[in-house]
Design a protein around this motif. Structure first.
Motif, PDB file in Angstrom:
ATOM      1  N   GLY A 204       0.822  -1.213   0.000  1.00 27.27           N
ATOM      2  CA  GLY A 204       0.000   0.000   0.000  1.00 27.27           C
ATOM      3  C   GLY A 204       0.852   1.257   0.000  1.00 27.27           C
ATOM      4  O   GLY A 204       2.006   1.248   0.440  1.00 27.27           O
ATOM      5  N   ARG A 205       0.265   2.338  -0.500  1.00 26.62           N
ATOM      6  CA  ARG A 205       0.936   3.648  -0.445  1.00 26.62           C
ATOM      7  C   ARG A 205      -0.101   4.709  -0.111  1.00 26.62           C
ATOM      8  O   ARG A 205      -1.257   4.628  -0.521  1.00 26.62           O
ATOM      9  CB  ARG A 205       1.580   4.013  -1.787  1.00 26.62           C
ATOM     10  CG  ARG A 205       2.692   3.101  -2.204  1.00 26.62           C
ATOM     11  CD  ARG A 205       3.550   3.744  -3.297  1.00 26.62           C
ATOM     12  NE  ARG A 205       4.476   4.724  -2.745  1.00 26.62           N
ATOM     13  CZ  ARG A 205       5.622   4.408  -2.151  1.00 26.62           C
ATOM     14  NH1 ARG A 205       5.978   3.145  -2.014  1.00 26.62           N
ATOM     15  NH2 ARG A 205       6.418   5.352  -1.690  1.00 26.62           N
ATOM     16  N   TYR A 206       0.325   5.702   0.630  1.00 29.14           N
ATOM     17  CA  TYR A 206      -0.578   6.802   0.972  1.00 29.14           C
ATOM     18  C   TYR A 206       0.251   8.064   1.136  1.00 29.14           C
ATOM     19  O   TYR A 206       1.357   8.015   1.679  1.00 29.14           O
ATOM     20  CB  TYR A 206      -1.317   6.506   2.284  1.00 29.14           C
ATOM     21  CG  TYR A 206      -2.190   7.653   2.763  1.00 29.14           C
ATOM     22  CD1 TYR A 206      -3.482   7.804   2.271  1.00 29.14           C
ATOM     23  CD2 TYR A 206      -1.714   8.588   3.683  1.00 29.14           C
ATOM     24  CE1 TYR A 206      -4.288   8.867   2.697  1.00 29.14           C
ATOM     25  CE2 TYR A 206      -2.512   9.647   4.106  1.00 29.14           C
ATOM     26  CZ  TYR A 206      -3.803   9.776   3.615  1.00 29.14           C
ATOM     27  OH  TYR A 206      -4.595  10.810   4.029  1.00 29.14           O
TER      28      TYR A 206
ATOM     29  N   SER B 185      -0.379  12.465   1.955  1.00 33.40           N
ATOM     30  CA  SER B 185      -1.265  13.613   2.154  1.00 33.40           C
ATOM     31  C   SER B 185      -1.330  14.429   0.875  1.00 33.40           C
ATOM     32  O   SER B 185      -0.360  14.513   0.122  1.00 33.40           O
ATOM     33  CB  SER B 185      -0.729  14.525   3.259  1.00 33.40           C
ATOM     34  OG  SER B 185      -0.642  13.848   4.471  1.00 33.40           O
TER      35      SER B 185
ATOM     36  N   TYR C 176       3.294  -1.296   3.753  1.00 33.50           N
ATOM     37  CA  TYR C 176       2.893  -0.039   3.128  1.00 33.50           C
ATOM     38  C   TYR C 176       3.933   1.033   3.408  1.00 33.50           C
ATOM     39  O   TYR C 176       4.799   0.881   4.290  1.00 33.50           O
ATOM     40  CB  TYR C 176       1.511   0.411   3.608  1.00 33.50           C
ATOM     41  CG  TYR C 176       1.442   0.894   5.048  1.00 33.50           C
ATOM     42  CD1 TYR C 176       0.993   0.066   6.059  1.00 33.50           C
ATOM     43  CD2 TYR C 176       1.812   2.202   5.391  1.00 33.50           C
ATOM     44  CE1 TYR C 176       0.917   0.497   7.367  1.00 33.50           C
ATOM     45  CE2 TYR C 176       1.735   2.647   6.694  1.00 33.50           C
ATOM     46  CZ  TYR C 176       1.289   1.796   7.683  1.00 33.50           C
ATOM     47  OH  TYR C 176       1.216   2.226   8.977  1.00 33.50           O
TER      48      TYR C 176
ATOM     49  N   SER D 260       3.930   5.440   3.777  1.00 38.33           N
ATOM     50  CA  SER D 260       3.044   6.605   3.806  1.00 38.33           C
ATOM     51  C   SER D 260       3.821   7.859   4.145  1.00 38.33           C
ATOM     52  O   SER D 260       4.918   7.795   4.728  1.00 38.33           O
ATOM     53  CB  SER D 260       1.899   6.410   4.807  1.00 38.33           C
ATOM     54  OG  SER D 260       2.330   6.638   6.121  1.00 38.33           O
TER      55      SER D 260
ATOM     56  N   THR E 149     -11.228   8.135   6.511  1.00 38.05           N
ATOM     57  CA  THR E 149     -11.057   8.382   5.076  1.00 38.05           C
ATOM     58  C   THR E 149     -11.421   9.803   4.669  1.00 38.05           C
ATOM     59  O   THR E 149     -11.360  10.145   3.499  1.00 38.05           O
ATOM     60  CB  THR E 149     -11.943   7.410   4.258  1.00 38.05           C
ATOM     61  OG1 THR E 149     -13.320   7.747   4.461  1.00 38.05           O
ATOM     62  CG2 THR E 149     -11.710   5.958   4.662  1.00 38.05           C
TER      63      THR E 149
ATOM     64  N   GLY F 209      -3.864   6.360   5.376  1.00 37.48           N
ATOM     65  CA  GLY F 209      -4.084   5.278   4.424  1.00 37.48           C
ATOM     66  C   GLY F 209      -4.237   3.949   5.117  1.00 37.48           C
ATOM     67  O   GLY F 209      -5.101   3.131   4.765  1.00 37.48           O
TER      68      GLY F 209
ATOM     69  N   PRO G  95      -6.188  -1.053   6.046  1.00 39.11           N
ATOM     70  CA  PRO G  95      -6.644   0.151   5.344  1.00 39.11           C
ATOM     71  C   PRO G  95      -7.609   0.962   6.207  1.00 39.11           C
ATOM     72  O   PRO G  95      -8.386   0.393   6.986  1.00 39.11           O
ATOM     73  CB  PRO G  95      -7.379  -0.398   4.117  1.00 39.11           C
ATOM     74  CG  PRO G  95      -7.012  -1.814   4.009  1.00 39.11           C
ATOM     75  CD  PRO G  95      -6.602  -2.290   5.365  1.00 39.11           C
TER      76      PRO G  95
END
Lengths: 484, 458
Positions: free
Chosen positions: A107-109, A111, A166, A168, A299, A308, A315
């Motif tokens: 995963g990637r997140y 701002s 992940y 972030s 979310t 994220g 998630p």
């Protein structure tokens, strides 16, 4: 970073350790700029990097952390975490049960920012603060003014032995102004956009610009001075209308913390306390009036409680907490959700930086808007009080008996906002209070506030969370003035 | 820990990176902590950490800024110096900021190397002993609490030639024992903080909390004014509130301290004295503050009379007061309260045993500890909070029945003005701060007047 995480996980998975996860934060940066009375009292820039390793045996957790990113430090830290888990396991025979949730393997997140607050020149930031602070000094009674700005950014890599991984990058900013007016022993503070540092969001410098502190400063200073001469509010049960920022704090203290599953399970009993909510209450407890709708939503764009993935790799989720006044969900983790048979984790496990173990944390715990404008809320009130901007807050260890003071209050007379009142306080019991809410403001009165200072855990952790709240009306609430 | 010779080299490297017209002070710190947190009768959140870092405060053309970093490599130190300088260049001037003092004295203090490096198994064993002591054979209980143990060390240097160091060893523990078979439930509490783990008897601490658990269902008590006996944790909390409301340098600077204008005047009962003394073994000793000023005994209230605020370099200069050595950590520079006392010691001319304290109150309430104490009105020292974990009625000079918890809203100075007697048996309490950054050494305190404003249902 991935190699270092793998090194830590490999070193952890020894001799009775059944699972492990590791987090690297590199770097965590923070900036705090504060101007008081024309002079900078805090210009601070902080940088740190490190690793946290959490492991579990069949029965217990262990967590260890180090502020050094080398393979040898990673191995030693993982072994220390394992040693802790084995030692903790001596104190229980009960197996750890977790939900089966596992996050994505890649995963990637990040701002969403328009202007990275760490790239904006400090001259620009300080110029804004200096001008805003100067604007507070509208009268000689304003003995002190402060304008402050904070920003945090954190790059994080996470990997678990169960296959979750992940990366972030999250940035938070915020700012605010406060004027302190003093006459004799009377001290009045007035802040904008709210107290305790202002408002915060997951955003860039554009968020601070939009707060328009310079334009607000004059009114803030004048209100602080005017409050010195205001009378205390009439004492007794009355109709109370809470402004959005104070209602956000009320949600935080009397709903957010009370619905944290770890408190309900008594994991926080020795420190912050437990909850009036019992393990069997989900689905049946009447928390408030039918107008009460609460959702924990990680979310929401721009929320301080948005992310994220949580620090168990899951998630972000949107979890209904109260629907039509009935408790329907909790803030939870894999372990607490399993113990409470909630089915799946609420994905609310978050840790401060790399150096703290994840805890059940509020995300954005929001009170949904209703359909009344502020003037409609006031219309039906012959005599009442309007309060906004928190000044003091205290609540018991089960989150029942609360007493909150605000910076600002006005009497409501014949359906309209009337004269100022000074040092207003209101108090009550959580279910009675929420049960007395008979009207909720529409979306035009709703705002997503950022709360950057939520303390929890031992060793202590500061969490940044969000609360969306409209204005709302409550009947028959006890109000009085401090120091009468 | 970082040896002094290595620390001096690192700080010199930092100062070498500054331009000739800059002055600076810097801190180099290391810490190691172990935390055994327990709940529902088991260790549920054990934690270990090792951290190091540096902070650099530079003054460049009267502009002051601070940067901190956890990276002590040459590249990290270079970045730290550049960061602090860049921030200072952007800053408005602070014309009153004083020169950094020289002198390299650190007060001699007690320190336990064994406590600073207590092995994990030993930490767990103490936690197990607390759990064992807290388990009563008479009724089912739920036990929670924490054991924190470790060390902090910091070296401070500045461009005026100062180089000085201190270290502190700490072990703090608390335990909550809840009895859930009563309706409403009852609970008991005990806590203690010491600099040497050998002074902490885990089993006794657990037993003490269990002894405070109600044996019968708590009754009700009406809000109103009472004479009270505040047991150690509650007494320490009340005294500790004065650190913020009364003795902080910033409150005096800005005029909102509840003690401003009362220098040399009586503010509380004449039987009470409060001092700050981080050199005393009664506290959690440290030799210097975060600016490298040697710690010493600082009288705050002497026979009820105000002796003044505490200061750091900045507030001493602004107030024209002596430097007392209370610079806060660089992580909280210029915070809301600025320099504040951190190691308070309550003393009294009138001391009594527990039985004498109860008899002195005669009719009133016994409060074990307070919860969620917050300021309602700083200038009038009004605070609010709840009682917690053992509130009892006192009748005819005896502790009788447990009662449900009450909310108080009370002026601290007003309460301390009615002090009747202080307990002989004192202990060091850290309250919510399990790292012992602040502590209060106090005994139980009997007060003649304390206002409770509402009650809860447990």
């Amino acid at each position: 970073m991935e190699e270092l995480l793998e090194t830590a996980l490999a070193a952890a998975l020894t001799n009775g350790i059944v699972a492990a996860d590791a987090r690297i934060v590199a770097p965590a940066r923070a900036e705090y700029l504060s101007v008081r009375d024309g002079v900078p009292t805090a210009l601070t820039s902080t940088t740190g990097s490190g690793l946290g390793v959490r492991v579990r045996t069949e029965r217990a957790w262990g967590f260890a952390t180090v502020g050094e990113l080398t393979p040898s430090a990673a191995r030693e830290t993982a072994r220390t975490a394992a040693k802790l888990a084995r030692a903790a396991g001596r104190t229980t025979r009960e197996p750890l049960r977790l939900t089966r949730d596992v996050g994505p393997s890649s995963g990637r997140y990040a701002s969403s920012l328009r202007l990275d607050p760490f790239e904006v020149g400090r001259e620009e930031k300080l110029a804004l603060l200096t001008e805003a602070e100067r604007g507070l000094h509208v009268h000689r009674s304003v003995k002190s003014g402060e304008a402050s700005f904070r920003a945090w950014t954190e790059k994080k890599w996470f990997r678990s032995s169960e296959g979750s991984a992940y990366a972030s990058e999250i940035t938070h900013v915020g700012a605010g102004v406060t004027a302190t007016a003093i006459r004799g022993s009377e001290v009045q503070r007035r802040s904008a956009p709210t107290s305790f540092g202002g408002d915060f969001g997951q955003a860039g410098w554009e968020f601070v610009r939009a707060l328009d502190l310079v334009s607000r400063a004059d009114a803030v200073g004048r209100e602080a001075v005017a409050l010195l001469d205001a009378p205390a509010p009439p004492e007794g049960p009355t109709t109370l209308v809470l402004g959005s920022d104070q209602l956000a704090l009320q949600v935080h203290e009397s709903i957010g913390h009370a619905t944290e599953a770890d408190r309900i399970l008594a994991y926080e009993a020795g420190y912050a306390g437990t909850s009036w909510v019992r393990t069997e209450d989900v689905g049946q407890l009447k928390y408030g009036s039918p107008q009460l709708e609460i959702v924990a939503d990680a979310t929401v764009p721009g929320g301080l409680g948005s992310f994220g993935f949580d620090d168990e790799g899951l998630p972000a989720r949107r979890v209904p907490i109260v629907h039509e006044g009935i408790l329907v969900g909790l803030l939870s983790s894999r372990e607490s959700a399993a113990r409470l048979s909630l089915g799946a984790s609420g994905a609310a496990m978050r840790a401060e930086g790399f150096h703290r173990t994840p805890l059940v944390r509020m995300t954005n715990v929001n009170l949904s808007p209703g359909d009344h404008s502020l003037s409609e809320l006031l219309e039906g009130v012959n005599e009442g009080i309007y309060l906004e901007t928190n000044r003091s807050w205290s609540i018991d260890d089960k989150r029942l008996n609360f007493q909150f003071g605000t910076e600002f209050g006005r009497r409501i007379v014949d359906g309209e906002l009337g004269p100022l009142v000074r040092n207003p306080i209101y108090g009550g019991m959580t279910p009675t209070f929420w049960g007395s809410m008979d009207a909720v403001g529409d979306p035009s009165t709703w705002h997503l506030w950022g709360v950057p200072n939520c303390g929890k855990g031992q060793p202590g952790q500061i969490g940044r969370v969000g609360h969306g709240a409209p204005v709302a009306r409550f009947r028959n609430v006890r109000v009085w003035g401090a120091g009468r | 820990m970082i040896p002094a010779s290595e620390a001096r080299t690192i700080l010199d490297r930092l100062f070498d990176r500054l331009p000739a017209n800059a002055t600076a002070d810097a801190r180099l710190y290391s810490s190691g902590w172990g935390t055994m947190r327990f709940a529902v009768g088991r260790i549920h959140q054990p934690h270990a950490e090792k951290l190091r870092g540096a902070s650099l405060r530079v003054v460049l053309d009267k502009k002051v800024a601070t940067a901190t970093s956890g990276d002590l490599t040459p590249a990290g130190l270079r970045a730290l110096a550049e960061d602090a300088l860049a921030l200072a260049r952007a800053a408005p001037e602070d014309p009153k900021f004083p020169q950094f003092p020289g002198g390299s004295r650190s007060s001699t203090i007690d320190f336990s190397a064994a406590t600073a490096s207590l092995p994990i198994d030993r930490q767990a064993r103490i936690a197990e002993n607390i759990l064992a002591g807290a388990s009563s054979p008479d009724f089912p209980v739920r036990v929670a609490g924490v054991l924190s143990t470790g060390y902090e060390q910091w070296h401070v240097g500045n461009t005026s030639g100062r180089f000085t160091s201190t270290r502190r060893s700490i072990v703090g523990a608390n335990v909550l024992v809840e009895r859930l078979d009563l309706d409403p439930p009852g609970s008991g509490w005990s806590e203690r903080a010491v600099w040497d783990h050998r002074a902490l008897d885990g089993e006794a601490l657990g037993r003490e909390a269990a002894d405070r658990v109600p044996r019968v269902r708590p009754g009700t008590a009406k809000p109103g004014k009472y004479r009270v006996l505040l047991d150690g944790p509650a007494s320490a909390k009340l005294v500790g509130e004065l650190a913020y409301l009364g003795f902080g340098g910033r409150g005096w600077e800005e005029g909102w301290s509840c003690l401003r204008g009362r220098m040399g005047k009586r503010a509380v009962a004449p039987i009470l004295s409060i001092r700050d003394d981080a050199t005393s073994p009664l506290s959690l000793p440290q030799g210097i503050d975060f600016e490298g000023t040697a710690k010493r005994r600082t009288p705050l209230l002497d026979g009820g009379v105000v002796r003044g605020p505490v200061t750091d370099l900045r507030s001493a200069s602004r107030l024209g007061r002596p430097l007392t050595g209370h610079a806060p950590s660089p992580e909280a520079p210029g915070g809301e309260y600025g320099a504040i006392p951190t190691q308070l010691i309550l003393t009294s001319t009138d001391q009594g045993s527990w039985e004498e304290l109860v008899k002195e109150v005669r009719t009133g309430l016994l409060v074990t500890r307070f919860h969620y104490v917050r300021t309602v009105h700083a200038g009038r020292s009004i605070i609010t909070g709840m009682t917690r974990d053992g509130t009892y009625r006192i009748e005819r000079g005896e502790v009788t029945e447990p009662v449900v918890n009450l909310r108080f809203t009370q002026s601290v100075l007003g309460a301390l003005s009615t002090a009747l007697l202080v307990g002989k048996a004192r202990r060091c309490y850290t309250g919510e701060d399990d790292r012992g950054n602040s502590s209060v050494s106090a005994g139980p305190l009997a007060l003649g007047d304390f206002r409770f404003t509402s009650a809860t249902v447990f």
